[in-house]
Every structure is written in structure tokens, then in C-alpha cells.
Motif scaffolding. Structure first.
Motif, PDB file in Angstrom:
ATOM      1  N   ALA A 182       0.836  -1.201   0.000  1.00  0.00           N
ATOM      2  CA  ALA A 182       0.000   0.000   0.000  1.00  0.00           C
ATOM      3  C   ALA A 182       0.868   1.247   0.000  1.00  0.00           C
ATOM      4  O   ALA A 182       0.619   2.203  -0.746  1.00  0.00           O
ATOM      5  N   ALA A 183       1.901   1.245   0.830  1.00  0.00           N
ATOM      6  CA  ALA A 183       2.776   2.415   0.939  1.00  0.00           C
ATOM      7  C   ALA A 183       3.503   2.682  -0.378  1.00  0.00           C
ATOM      8  O   ALA A 183       3.716   3.840  -0.754  1.00  0.00           O
ATOM      9  N   GLU A 184       3.871   1.634  -1.087  1.00  0.00           N
ATOM     10  CA  GLU A 184       4.568   1.802  -2.365  1.00  0.00           C
ATOM     11  C   GLU A 184       3.700   2.510  -3.397  1.00  0.00           C
ATOM     12  O   GLU A 184       4.212   3.198  -4.285  1.00  0.00           O
ATOM     13  N   ARG A 185       2.376   2.357  -3.270  1.00  0.00           N
ATOM     14  CA  ARG A 185       1.466   2.855  -4.301  1.00  0.00           C
ATOM     15  C   ARG A 185       0.703   4.106  -3.887  1.00  0.00           C
ATOM     16  O   ARG A 185       0.067   4.742  -4.729  1.00  0.00           O
ATOM     17  N   ALA A 186       0.743   4.467  -2.611  1.00  0.00           N
ATOM     18  CA  ALA A 186      -0.084   5.559  -2.118  1.00  0.00           C
ATOM     19  C   ALA A 186       0.517   6.920  -2.435  1.00  0.00           C
ATOM     20  O   ALA A 186       1.738   7.098  -2.414  1.00  0.00           O
ATOM     21  N   VAL A 187      -0.351   7.873  -2.711  1.00  0.00           N
ATOM     22  CA  VAL A 187       0.090   9.254  -2.871  1.00  0.00           C
ATOM     23  C   VAL A 187       0.503   9.815  -1.516  1.00  0.00           C
ATOM     24  O   VAL A 187       1.488  10.548  -1.396  1.00  0.00           O
ATOM     25  N   LEU A 188      -0.250   9.474  -0.485  1.00  0.00           N
ATOM     26  CA  LEU A 188       0.071   9.865   0.894  1.00  0.00           C
ATOM     27  C   LEU A 188       0.241   8.580   1.707  1.00  0.00           C
ATOM     28  O   LEU A 188      -0.721   8.058   2.275  1.00  0.00           O
ATOM     29  N   PRO A 189       1.464   8.043   1.757  1.00  0.00           N
ATOM     30  CA  PRO A 189       1.673   6.717   2.337  1.00  0.00           C
ATOM     31  C   PRO A 189       1.924   6.690   3.844  1.00  0.00           C
ATOM     32  O   PRO A 189       2.186   5.624   4.399  1.00  0.00           O
ATOM     33  N   HIS A 190       1.845   7.838   4.517  1.00  0.00           N
ATOM     34  CA  HIS A 190       2.299   7.896   5.906  1.00  0.00           C
ATOM     35  C   HIS A 190       1.565   6.920   6.830  1.00  0.00           C
ATOM     36  O   HIS A 190       2.184   6.273   7.674  1.00  0.00           O
ATOM     37  N   GLU A 191       0.239   6.791   6.666  1.00  0.00           N
ATOM     38  CA  GLU A 191      -0.505   5.895   7.561  1.00  0.00           C
ATOM     39  C   GLU A 191      -0.195   4.437   7.267  1.00  0.00           C
ATOM     40  O   GLU A 191      -0.111   3.612   8.186  1.00  0.00           O
ATOM     41  N   SER A 192       0.015   4.100   6.019  1.00  0.00           N
ATOM     42  CA  SER A 192       0.400   2.721   5.692  1.00  0.00           C
ATOM     43  C   SER A 192       1.769   2.393   6.282  1.00  0.00           C
ATOM     44  O   SER A 192       1.986   1.284   6.800  1.00  0.00           O
ATOM     45  N   TYR A 193       2.698   3.357   6.235  1.00  0.00           N
ATOM     46  CA  TYR A 193       4.005   3.124   6.852  1.00  0.00           C
ATOM     47  C   TYR A 193       3.879   2.986   8.370  1.00  0.00           C
ATOM     48  O   TYR A 193       4.567   2.164   8.989  1.00  0.00           O
ATOM     49  N   ARG A 194       3.016   3.781   8.984  1.00  0.00           N
ATOM     50  CA  ARG A 194       2.853   3.678  10.441  1.00  0.00           C
ATOM     51  C   ARG A 194       2.321   2.289  10.822  1.00  0.00           C
ATOM     52  O   ARG A 194       2.839   1.648  11.753  1.00  0.00           O
ATOM     53  N   LEU A 195       1.333   1.818  10.092  1.00  0.00           N
ATOM     54  CA  LEU A 195       0.774   0.505  10.391  1.00  0.00           C
ATOM     55  C   LEU A 195       1.744  -0.611  10.029  1.00  0.00           C
ATOM     56  O   LEU A 195       1.740  -1.667  10.669  1.00  0.00           O
ATOM     57  N   LEU A 196       2.594  -0.367   9.025  1.00  0.00           N
ATOM     58  CA  LEU A 196       3.658  -1.328   8.730  1.00  0.00           C
ATOM     59  C   LEU A 196       4.590  -1.434   9.929  1.00  0.00           C
ATOM     60  O   LEU A 196       4.998  -2.537  10.322  1.00  0.00           O
ATOM     61  N   GLY A 197       4.925  -0.297  10.538  1.00  0.00           N
ATOM     62  CA  GLY A 197       5.752  -0.318  11.742  1.00  0.00           C
ATOM     63  C   GLY A 197       5.111  -1.102  12.864  1.00  0.00           C
ATOM     64  O   GLY A 197       5.771  -1.878  13.573  1.00  0.00           O
ATOM     65  N   GLU A 198       3.794  -0.923  13.044  1.00  0.00           N
ATOM     66  CA  GLU A 198       3.084  -1.662  14.092  1.00  0.00           C
ATOM     67  C   GLU A 198       3.117  -3.166  13.811  1.00  0.00           C
ATOM     68  O   GLU A 198       3.256  -3.979  14.735  1.00  0.00           O
ATOM     69  N   SER A 199       2.992  -3.529  12.547  1.00  0.00           N
ATOM     70  CA  SER A 199       3.044  -4.951  12.196  1.00  0.00           C
ATOM     71  C   SER A 199       4.412  -5.540  12.495  1.00  0.00           C
ATOM     72  O   SER A 199       4.527  -6.660  13.017  1.00  0.00           O
ATOM     73  N   TYR A 200       5.476  -4.791  12.195  1.00  0.00           N
ATOM     74  CA  TYR A 200       6.825  -5.275  12.497  1.00  0.00           C
ATOM     75  C   TYR A 200       7.050  -5.394  14.001  1.00  0.00           C
ATOM     76  O   TYR A 200       7.750  -6.310  14.467  1.00  0.00           O
ATOM     77  N   LEU A 201       6.472  -4.486  14.780  1.00  0.00           N
ATOM     78  CA  LEU A 201       6.572  -4.614  16.232  1.00  0.00           C
ATOM     79  C   LEU A 201       5.916  -5.912  16.694  1.00  0.00           C
ATOM     80  O   LEU A 201       6.459  -6.629  17.548  1.00  0.00           O
ATOM     81  N   ALA A 202       4.746  -6.217  16.136  1.00  0.00           N
ATOM     82  CA  ALA A 202       4.055  -7.451  16.506  1.00  0.00           C
ATOM     83  C   ALA A 202       4.855  -8.684  16.099  1.00  0.00           C
ATOM     84  O   ALA A 202       4.765  -9.736  16.750  1.00  0.00           O
ATOM     85  N   LEU A 203       5.660  -8.539  15.051  1.00  0.00           N
ATOM     86  CA  LEU A 203       6.499  -9.645  14.588  1.00  0.00           C
ATOM     87  C   LEU A 203       7.867  -9.681  15.286  1.00  0.00           C
ATOM     88  O   LEU A 203       8.717 -10.498  14.937  1.00  0.00           O
ATOM     89  N   LYS A 204       8.069  -8.768  16.257  1.00  0.00           N
ATOM     90  CA  LYS A 204       9.342  -8.691  17.013  1.00  0.00           C
ATOM     91  C   LYS A 204      10.520  -8.372  16.087  1.00  0.00           C
ATOM     92  O   LYS A 204      11.602  -8.956  16.189  1.00  0.00           O
ATOM     93  N   GLU A 205      10.294  -7.432  15.170  1.00  0.00           N
ATOM     94  CA  GLU A 205      11.342  -6.986  14.262  1.00  0.00           C
ATOM     95  C   GLU A 205      11.519  -5.472  14.425  1.00  0.00           C
ATOM     96  O   GLU A 205      11.092  -4.685  13.572  1.00  0.00           O
ATOM     97  N   PRO A 206      12.168  -5.057  15.531  1.00  0.00           N
ATOM     98  CA  PRO A 206      12.226  -3.628  15.859  1.00  0.00           C
ATOM     99  C   PRO A 206      12.994  -2.780  14.851  1.00  0.00           C
ATOM    100  O   PRO A 206      12.663  -1.615  14.649  1.00  0.00           O
ATOM    101  N   GLU A 207      14.048  -3.324  14.220  1.00  0.00           N
ATOM    102  CA  GLU A 207      14.803  -2.522  13.258  1.00  0.00           C
ATOM    103  C   GLU A 207      13.938  -2.164  12.050  1.00  0.00           C
ATOM    104  O   GLU A 207      13.941  -1.015  11.579  1.00  0.00           O
TER     105      GLU A 207
END
Length: 205
Positions: free
Chosen positions: A137-162
Motif C-alpha cells: 500500500a505504501a509503495e502505491r499511495a500518494v500519501l503513504p504515511h498511515e500505511s508506513y505507520r501501520l507497517l511499523g506496528e506490524s513489524y513490532l508485533a512480529l518482534k522486528e524492531p529494526e
């Protein structure tokens, strides 16, 4: 004061609008709009548009019916499949919603469809699938900020902090809430900062 299968016009019930409302006010139609159009394309557009309006008004039975009739005319429209997916999701029919999101994406990949699929997957605890959807979604969005934020949350849930930190940085970098408009995005910016702190704490463990 006006409604057709594409749009509606409303006026606030205020004293200064009374004369307009007395002359133009009308009840929201309770019955579906009669289908019009001389060609299959015209009828399809009518039904797809009407379904969107019924959905916005919470008339889901009418929306399902309109979409089903539109589907008989042309089923391979990515936007129609996305509309049906959103309706299934509102009714907590998540397997049906997921299938429709996938059908929509198979026809045409859009940021909205990927982001919506990511929300569905995240809500079911399928964080790896959610991360993949939010990244696309972030790759294709004109305003990708919220998709990137939720991507960060998903990585936190996956224990991938970097990876989470990198996603939160992109969320902040692509945010439209800057300088004079920062106050409008206070909630978003706070959520990004909270995510960054959680990722940093995870790295220190």
C-alpha cells in the motif's frame, strides 16, 4: 434537498435555511432507485454508483442487491470487488471480504485495496500478511504515511524492531503534518513517536 444514484445534497436544519428547506426539502428515498440506462455499460455504472450511495447511507441490503446486479453485467471491475469487500468486512464476514480484496487486487493493484487488506489481516493477528499488505500500500499511495505507520506496528508485533523503526521513520518523513499543519496531525505524530519508542525499547532488551 437532492439525491440521485451518484450524489446527495444536504442542508443543515437552521433558521437561516428555513426558506430553502420549506421549498426544497424532501425525505430520503426509502426505496431503491429504478435502474436506468440503455446500454449494459450505463446500467452497470448506475448500479455500481447506487451501491456506493446505499452503502454510505447504511442501506446494506440495497447495496448488496445493486452490486449483485452490477456483477451480472461486469464482474471484472477492481473497484466493484473492493466495494463488495468493504461491505462484507462491515458485516464481519472476513473470509468473504479477504477473497474479494484478493480478487480486486488481481484485477488492479491499488493502495486502498492493499491498505484495507492489511487492516483486515492485522485485526485477525495475521501480522506477516498485514506487513506485506501495508508495504505494498505504501509503495502505491500518494500519501503513504498511515500505511508506513501501520507497517511499523506490524513489524513490532512480529518482534522486528529494526524494520519497525525504519517504517516509522518513513511514516514521519512522508507525513503531510509538518510545520504549520503539525497540530492537525497531533494524534498521528504521537502514534508514530510511541511506536518508535517501543521499537527502541525492544532493541535494548
Amino acid at each position: 434537498v437532492y439525491m440521485d444514484e451518484v450524489s446527495g445534497v444536504w442542508m443543515r436544519v437552521r433558521p437561516e435555511n428555513r426558506a430553502w428547506l420549506e421549498r426544497l426539502g424532501k425525505a430520503c428515498p426509502s426505496e431503491p432507485f429504478p435502474v436506468v440506462g440503455q446500454t449494459p455499460v450505463e446500467r452497470y455504472n448506475f448500479l455500481a454508483n447506487a451501491g456506493q450511495l446505499y452503502q454510505a447511507l447504511g442501506r446494506d441490503d440495497d447495496a448488496f442487491h445493486a452490486y449483485a446486479e452490477a456483477e451480472k453485467l461486469f464482474a471484472e471491475d477492481a473497484h466493484l470487488r473492493l466495494s463488495i469487500a468493504q461491505l462484507w468486512r462491515r458485516h464481519a464476514r472476513l473470509d468473504e471480504a479477504r477473497a474479494e480484496y484478493r480478487r480486486s487486487l488481481a484485477q488492479r493493484e491499488t493502495a486502498q485495496a492493499w491498505h484495507s487488506l492489511g487492516l483486515l489481516e492485522s485485526g485477525q493477528g495475521r501480522h506477516e500478511e498485514a506487513a506485506g499488505a501495508f508495504a505494498r500500500a505504501a509503495e502505491r499511495a500518494v500519501l503513504p504515511h498511515e500505511s508506513y505507520r501501520l507497517l511499523g506496528e506490524s513489524y513490532l508485533a512480529l518482534k522486528e524492531p529494526e524494520k519497525a523503526l525504519a517504517a516509522f521513520e518513513k511514516a514521519r518523513a512522508t507525513s503531510r503534518y509538518r510545520e504549520h499543519s503539525a497540530g492537525l496531525g497531533a494524534e498521528f505524530l504521537a502514534a508514530v513517536e510511541q511506536g518508535r519508542r517501543r521499537a527502541q525499547q525492544m532493541l535494548r532488551r
